[in-house]
Structures are given as C-alpha cells and as structure tokens.
Design a protein around this motif. Structure first.
Motif, PDB file in Angstrom:
ATOM      1  N   GLU A  90     -15.115 -22.439   6.356  1.00 25.13           N
ATOM      2  CA  GLU A  90     -15.947 -21.681   7.290  1.00 25.13           C
ATOM      3  C   GLU A  90     -15.946 -20.192   6.921  1.00 25.13           C
ATOM      4  N   PHE A  91     -14.765 -19.676   6.635  1.00 24.53           N
ATOM      5  CA  PHE A  91     -14.608 -18.257   6.276  1.00 24.53           C
ATOM      6  C   PHE A  91     -15.454 -17.930   5.047  1.00 24.53           C
ATOM      7  N   LEU A  92     -15.283 -18.757   4.025  1.00 25.10           N
ATOM      8  CA  LEU A  92     -15.883 -18.421   2.729  1.00 25.10           C
ATOM      9  C   LEU A  92     -17.343 -18.861   2.604  1.00 25.10           C
TER      10      LEU A  92
ATOM     11  N   TYR B  50      -5.011  -0.680   2.944  1.00 26.58           N
ATOM     12  CA  TYR B  50      -6.101  -1.270   3.744  1.00 26.58           C
ATOM     13  C   TYR B  50      -6.576  -2.547   3.054  1.00 26.58           C
ATOM     14  N   HIS B  51      -7.072  -3.492   3.844  1.00 24.37           N
ATOM     15  CA  HIS B  51      -7.678  -4.697   3.246  1.00 24.37           C
ATOM     16  C   HIS B  51      -8.854  -4.242   2.379  1.00 24.37           C
ATOM     17  N   GLY B  52      -8.977  -4.815   1.185  1.00 23.02           N
ATOM     18  CA  GLY B  52     -10.075  -4.422   0.307  1.00 23.02           C
ATOM     19  C   GLY B  52     -11.379  -5.132   0.609  1.00 23.02           C
TER      20      GLY B  52
ATOM     21  N   LEU C 263      -1.173 -12.822   8.057  1.00 22.10           N
ATOM     22  CA  LEU C 263      -0.770 -13.230   6.708  1.00 22.10           C
ATOM     23  C   LEU C 263      -0.798 -12.049   5.736  1.00 22.10           C
ATOM     24  N   GLU C 264      -1.862 -11.250   5.844  1.00 19.14           N
ATOM     25  CA  GLU C 264      -2.085 -10.132   4.926  1.00 19.14           C
ATOM     26  C   GLU C 264      -1.015  -9.044   5.018  1.00 19.14           C
ATOM     27  N   THR C 265      -0.374  -8.914   6.170  1.00 19.65           N
ATOM     28  CA  THR C 265       0.661  -7.878   6.311  1.00 19.65           C
ATOM     29  C   THR C 265       2.059  -8.509   6.211  1.00 19.65           C
TER      30      THR C 265
HETATM   31 FE   LIG Z   1      -9.753 -10.948   4.899  1.00 14.67          FE
END
Ligand SMILES: [Fe+2]
Ligand SMILES: C=CC1=C(C)c2cc3[nH]c(cc4nc(cc5[nH]c(cc1n2)c(C)c5CCC(=O)O)C(CCC(=O)O)=C4C)c(C)c3C=C
Length: 439
Positions: free
Chosen positions: A139-141, A309-311, A389-391
């Motif tokens: 769904e995300f992608l 920061y998220h890219g 997850l990203e952090t």
């Molecule tokens: Fe993201």
C-alpha cells in the motif's frame, strides 16, 4: 413529513425541447395535460415518504397522457423518445428520494455540530506476520505521492524484486523495536497516547472529538473521517503529524482526507494545517529536548550535534518539493535558540532504492566522521513527531553500531517529542490555530 424539493425531472425540461415537433399543429391541450400529470407526479414526491407505488401510478398516468395524445400528432420515434425520457425521470426521482429519507436519520447528530480533530501519521504494520508487512509495504509503495516512477516500470520492480523479500527484513527490524507489552509497533502505541492526551487538553470543550488514523496499514483515514461524521462532526481539522511539508507525507495524507470527503453528500468543512517547523512552541520543544539529553549525558563531551531528517529523492526537490529547504531552515532556527559551541550539521536518512536522495546521507556522514576520529555524536530527528522504525532502529540501533564499528564511542539519540508534555504542547498549538479558523 418529509419536505422534498420539487422534482426537476427531465420530462418537464424536455417538453420545451420537443415543443416545435409536438406542438407543431398548435396542440395546446397536450401541453396542458402533460403539465397536469407532471404536477400529480410532483405532488406524489412532495408528500410524506412517497412510495414507488404512488409514483408508478402517477407516472403511468403521465405516460398514458403522452401516448394517447402524442399518437395523433407525433411520429413513432418521437413517442419512443418521450417514453424513454419519462422512464428516466421516474427512476431519477425514485433514486434521489431514497438517500434523503435515510439521511434524515442522521440529522439529530449533525445538529450537535462538533469538531473532529484527526491526528495522522504514515502508518505501521499491525503485527509481525509476513503477509501483514507485505500488504502494508504494498500500500505504501503504491502511493504515487511516495513513488513517482511511471507505473509501467515501477509495478514489475515492486512486485518481483521488492515485495517478496522486503517483509522478511522488516520482520527482523520491526521485531527489534516492537512494544511487547501492547504487542504493537511504537508508532501505534504513541499516536494512541498523543490522541488521548490531546483530548484531555480540550476537557472543557465537549464539542471536540479527537481521534487518530494512519495513511497506510489502518485504521484508515476514510473510516475515521466517517466515524467523526457519524458522531456529529460537521467540521474536521486534519493534522498530519509532520512539521515539514512534503508531497510524500503531508499531501499524501491530505489526499486521503479529501478522498474520504468525496464520499460525503453533506460534506464536512475541513481545515488542513500549514507546516509548523517555524512555530515557536515546536522550536523551543526540540531545543529543550536537546538540552535535556545534553544534561543527561553531561559526562560526555560531544564533538558534534547532528540533525537527521527523513530523506526524499533529490528529483522531488528539484521539481519543487520544499521539504529539504524547510529541514535546513529548522536546523538554523534551533541552532539560534541553542547557542552551543559545537559543530552542528544537517543530514538525511532512510533512503530507499538507487536514485539520488537529499544529501548528505546520515549513515555516510556518521561513518566518515568516525573514520576521521570523531568520538561522540548527539543526534536529533526533528522531522519525526513520533519515534518509529526510522529513529529507534535505523538511528538508535543500526547507525550507532556502524559508528562504534568505525571507531566512535558514543552516538546518543535524542528521543522524538512523542507524547511528552512538550510534544502535546506542539500538537495542541497546531490544533488551536486551526480551531480559530472555525470560529
Ligand atoms: Fe518514510
Ligand atoms: C520510498 C520512499 C519514501 C519516501 C519518499 C518517504 C518519505 C518520508 N517518510 C517519512 C516518515 C516515515 N516513513 C515511515 C516508513 C516508511 N517509509 C517508506 C518509504 C518512504 N518514505 C517505507 C517503505 C516505510 C516502511 C517501513 C520502512 O521500510 O522503513 C514511517 C513509519 C515507520 C514505522 O515505525 O512503521 C514514518 C514515520 C517522512 C517524514 C518522509 C519524508 C518527508
């Protein structure tokens, strides 16, 4: 008694259109009789809950009128046309009456006129099963705001080379940060708490309902917007929890809000927020979270403070996405507030795929600094309102390991604002500003 507007059936308008043919011999009685039976139909529709039977009788009457008179003056194709138009107008009238009758059931709720505040984040898988993560990533992608590559190229890449394998890797990474007590991803635990605490800030306003939704993976924006509507909200404040605007995040969430509104007959008024990265409460909250970490680790002499920061892909910035500039500005503004005498840098993490993303890349920069002999780095992620997850995995586990592997000693991660008092202050400030637009 249901008050319906007079039916604007096609038959009444079309009689003007057909006039030159039907009344070519000055057949005024036909016009009169048509008007009379049309009025009967209109009457049937205006009275309480018109039944199909009542409508059928009156329409049949109209039809008989048309055919009996029209056969004298008009040709067979014209009669057929009139019949088709009459039947269509009958159907249109019947279908429009049905939802209106249903709708009245919801009126008492609507009259309370509440305001719904919807907190939104990107989303996270519901559990650690392969197929749950598969569907979430799918769904995300598939979102065109996230991946702009032409579908013709992207779909085969996604379905053959990414989706079969990515969930296996993500099972491990999500597993390492999973909230075992509540059996859910931290993003879910925290947004629930943010929503509850924000509601408490409005404890004197019984006209405000606070809820939360995810762009991907559920609970969906559509179901939550609908639920707010059904609880009597005629106004909606949509708060995607991102301080910066990026089409990949903010616009993707707002698109989904508008898709939900597209399904409403009596549509809610909606307020969509402006990016809040320059807001004083936001800036001072991030600054004090950094100060707090510095105090907690006062025994460490930090060589550098990194803002990660998220890219996003570089091409998105080149096409006009302001996200990168807003992130760089955030670093500058917080730097002014902090007045620290250690080097401060901006970098971008979480890149995906092989195209060029915003630079410098966090992982490259940190490893490079370690190789150059840097020992202690403090790292903060102001673009994330909530740890995820990203952090928690990418920065606090993976990046830290890389830094240590290359000679670094301490990579200290400053937690996101989350559901802290300062974090809720920021969300409440954004919500209050939006509320003013409704008063
Ligand atoms: Fe993201
Ligand atoms: C592939 C392109 C992606 C872009 C561009 C992107 C931008 C972006 N994302 C966030 C915040 C979050 N992203 C999260 C997860 C996540 N993001 C992508 C891809 C892009 N994001 C994927 C495939 C995923 C799924 C998980 C993963 O593979 O890492 C999350 C949720 C993480 C969680 O705990 O579940 C957040 C939050 C921002 C701020 C941003 C650009 C502005």
């Amino acid at each position: 008694m249901v008050l319906l507007p007079p039916p604007r059936g096609f038959i009444f308008e079309s009689s003007t259109f057909l006039q030159p043919t039907i009344f070519k011999n000055d057949q005024v009685p036909l016009r009169k009789r048509l008007t009379a039976s049309a009025a009967t139909t209109a009457n049937a529709l205006r009275t309480t809950a018109p039944t199909s039977a009542a409508l059928t009788t009156s329409i049949a009457e109209t039809r008989t009128t048309i055919t009996s008179t029209a056969t004298i003056t008009t040709s067979i194709p014209e009669i057929m046309l009139i019949l088709v138009v009459t039947i269509m107008s009958t159907r249109a009238s019947i279908t429009t009456t049905t939802p209106s009758t249903k709708h009245t059931k919801r009126l008492p709720n609507l009259l309370k006129k509440k305001i719904g505040i919807l907190l939104i984040n990107t989303g996270t898988p519901k559990d650690l099963k392969y197929w749950t993560i598969y569907r979430y990533l799918q769904e995300f992608l598939h979102d065109r705001r996230v991946i702009e590559l032409t579908r013709f190229l992207w779909c085969p890449i996604l379905h053959f080379f990414i989706l079969p394998f990515k969930p296996l890797k993500k099972q491990k990474t999500y597993g390492s940060i999973w909230n075992k007590v509540t059996d859910e991803s931290p993003l879910r635990t925290i947004i629930k708490s943010q929503s509850k605490l924000l509601r408490e800030r409005f404890d004197r306003r019984d006209d405000i309902i606070v809820d939360w939704a995810f762009r991907f993976g559920g609970p969906s924006i559509e179901e939550k917007v609908q639920a707010l509507r059904e609880q009597g909200c005629d106004r909606l404040i949509s708060i995607p929890l991102f301080p910066h605007y990026s089409a990949t995040t903010m616009a993707s969430c707002q698109d989904q809000v508008f898709r939900a509104l597209m399904k409403q007959r009596d549509q809610m008024s909606v307020h969509t927020i402006t990016p809040y990265y320059t807001d004083k409460t936001f800036l001072s909250s991030i600054a004090s979270s950094i100060q707090k970490s510095l105090q907690e680790h006062s025994s460490i002499h930090f060589d550098m403070l990194l803002f990660s920061y998220h890219g996003i892909p570089l091409s998105y910035e080149q096409k006009g996405d302001p996200y990168g500039s807003q992130c760089r500005k955030t670093t500058e503004l917080i730097k002014e507030t902090l007045r620290l005498d250690i080097p401060i840098g901006t970098c971008f993490q979480s890149r995906f795929g092989y195209s060029e993303w915003l630079k410098p890349y966090t992982d490259d920069l940190v490893v490079q600094q370690a190789k150059l002999g840097m020992k202690n780095i403090l790292i903060v992620t102001p673009g994330f309102s909530t740890d995820c997850l990203e952090t928690l995995e990418e920065i606090a586990i993976e990046l830290k390991n890389d830094f240590l592997k290359h000679g670094g000693e301490n990579l200290i991660f400053v937690p996101c604002l989350n559901d802290s008092r300062e974090g809720i202050d920021v969300i409440a400030t954004v919500a209050l500003k939006a509320l003013q637009s409704f008063t």
